[in-house]
Design a protein around this motif. Structure first.
Motif, mmCIF file in Angstrom:
data_model
loop_
_atom_site.group_PDB
_atom_site.id
_atom_site.type_symbol
_atom_site.label_atom_id
_atom_site.label_comp_id
_atom_site.label_asym_id
_atom_site.label_seq_id
_atom_site.Cartn_x
_atom_site.Cartn_y
_atom_site.Cartn_z
ATOM 1 N N LEU A 41 66.884 71.902 15.856
ATOM 2 C CA LEU A 41 67.612 70.594 15.483
ATOM 3 C C LEU A 41 67.159 70.383 14.041
ATOM 4 O O LEU A 41 66.090 69.825 14.091
ATOM 5 N N ARG A 42 67.932 70.600 13.118
ATOM 6 C CA ARG A 42 67.490 70.464 11.640
ATOM 7 C C ARG A 42 68.549 69.575 11.048
ATOM 8 O O ARG A 42 69.432 70.040 10.420
ATOM 9 N N ASP A 43 68.347 68.469 10.977
ATOM 10 C CA ASP A 43 69.253 67.384 10.248
ATOM 11 C C ASP A 43 68.327 66.554 9.503
ATOM 12 O O ASP A 43 67.928 65.370 9.631
ATOM 13 N N LYS A 44 67.709 66.952 8.208
ATOM 14 C CA LYS A 44 67.122 66.390 7.277
ATOM 15 C C LYS A 44 67.385 64.885 6.926
ATOM 16 O O LYS A 44 66.779 63.990 6.679
ATOM 17 N N ASP A 45 68.787 65.006 6.664
ATOM 18 C CA ASP A 45 69.413 63.717 6.224
ATOM 19 C C ASP A 45 69.428 62.592 7.150
ATOM 20 O O ASP A 45 70.014 61.459 6.907
ATOM 21 N N SER A 47 69.361 59.576 10.121
ATOM 22 C CA SER A 47 68.331 58.578 10.175
ATOM 23 C C SER A 47 67.763 58.893 11.625
ATOM 24 O O SER A 47 68.199 59.703 12.495
ATOM 25 N N ASP A 48 66.706 58.125 11.991
ATOM 26 C CA ASP A 48 66.098 58.407 13.119
ATOM 27 C C ASP A 48 66.856 58.157 14.422
ATOM 28 O O ASP A 48 66.773 58.974 15.359
ATOM 29 N N ARG A 49 67.790 56.899 14.106
ATOM 30 C CA ARG A 49 68.514 56.436 15.203
ATOM 31 C C ARG A 49 69.592 57.864 15.239
ATOM 32 O O ARG A 49 69.908 58.260 16.642
ATOM 33 N N GLU A 50 70.075 58.463 14.482
ATOM 34 C CA GLU A 50 71.041 59.690 14.555
ATOM 35 C C GLU A 50 70.526 60.645 15.339
ATOM 36 O O GLU A 50 70.864 61.408 16.146
ATOM 37 N N ARG A 51 69.237 61.041 14.806
ATOM 38 C CA ARG A 51 68.603 62.181 15.542
ATOM 39 C C ARG A 51 68.285 62.066 17.038
ATOM 40 O O ARG A 51 68.527 62.648 17.963
ATOM 41 N N VAL A 65 64.335 74.232 23.085
ATOM 42 C CA VAL A 65 65.087 73.219 21.812
ATOM 43 C C VAL A 65 63.665 72.902 21.037
ATOM 44 O O VAL A 65 62.925 72.280 21.717
ATOM 45 N N LEU A 66 63.810 72.936 19.752
ATOM 46 C CA LEU A 66 62.875 72.507 18.791
ATOM 47 C C LEU A 66 63.670 71.248 17.965
ATOM 48 O O LEU A 66 64.680 71.522 17.496
ATOM 49 N N VAL A 67 62.919 70.566 17.498
ATOM 50 C CA VAL A 67 63.321 69.558 16.560
ATOM 51 C C VAL A 67 62.457 69.812 15.084
ATOM 52 O O VAL A 67 61.206 70.099 15.405
ATOM 53 N N ASN A 68 63.073 69.415 14.157
ATOM 54 C CA ASN A 68 62.393 69.644 12.933
ATOM 55 C C ASN A 68 61.436 68.491 12.481
ATOM 56 O O ASN A 68 61.945 67.489 12.533
ATOM 57 N N GLY A 69 60.145 68.875 12.410
ATOM 58 C CA GLY A 69 58.939 68.030 11.958
ATOM 59 C C GLY A 69 58.780 66.884 12.564
ATOM 60 O O GLY A 69 57.969 65.910 12.280
ATOM 61 N N ARG A 70 59.366 66.409 13.819
ATOM 62 C CA ARG A 70 59.097 65.102 14.545
ATOM 63 C C ARG A 70 58.509 65.544 16.037
ATOM 64 O O ARG A 70 59.447 65.542 17.090
ATOM 65 N N VAL A 71 57.281 65.141 16.176
ATOM 66 C CA VAL A 71 56.509 65.305 17.337
ATOM 67 C C VAL A 71 56.934 64.290 18.401
ATOM 68 O O VAL A 71 57.205 64.644 19.647
ATOM 69 N N LEU A 75 58.665 64.680 21.887
ATOM 70 C CA LEU A 75 58.112 64.121 23.122
ATOM 71 C C LEU A 75 58.918 63.142 23.950
ATOM 72 O O LEU A 75 59.235 63.424 25.250
ATOM 73 N N LEU A 76 59.635 62.437 23.310
ATOM 74 C CA LEU A 76 60.556 61.174 23.794
ATOM 75 C C LEU A 76 61.781 62.214 24.321
ATOM 76 O O LEU A 76 62.145 61.575 25.361
ATOM 77 N N GLY A 77 62.261 63.096 23.861
ATOM 78 C CA GLY A 77 63.412 63.859 24.320
ATOM 79 C C GLY A 77 62.886 64.977 25.226
ATOM 80 O O GLY A 77 63.835 65.718 25.619
#
Length: 104
Positions: A41-45, A47-51, A65-71, A75-77
């Motif tokens: 999941l690569r959505d650099k632009d 917001s945290d809420r959108e991600r 599933v990996l998320v870009n740059g956000r441990v 963890l939460l997901g």
């Protein structure tokens, strides 16, 4: 230099709404239906809420599933890992937060 562990998949699809304007969860869920082994999941632009909204709507059903740059979001997901940029913290440091089974 630390030896890298092999990834548990041969290829992954990378979501990026700059390339495809369809909502990320919809696109990713379609890829899951096509048996893509892994998603990043690569959505650099976004917001945290959108991600987070995208992660909540995702139905990985056996897909890594990996998320870009956000441990924290991983963890939460309850995601499998985090794609870490080369300028980010080293994976061995991030494993202290995510645990030894999380992919970095």
């Amino acid at each position: 230099m630390m030896e890298e562990e092999p990834l548990p998949f041969r290829y992954l699809a990378i979501s990026d709404r700059k390339i495809c304007p369809e909502p990320v969860p919809d696109r990713c869920n379609r890829l899951v239906e096509l048996d893509v082994p892994a998603l990043q999941l690569r959505d650099k632009d976004a917001s945290d809420r959108e991600r987070w909204t995208g992660i909540e709507r995702l139905r990985p059903d056996g897909t890594t599933v990996l998320v870009n740059g956000r441990v924290d979001l991983a963890l939460l997901g309850n995601l499998d890992g985090v794609h870490v940029p080369s300028s980010g913290l080293p994976p061995n440091v991030l494993k202290r937060l995510g645990g030894k089974d999380m992919i970095f």
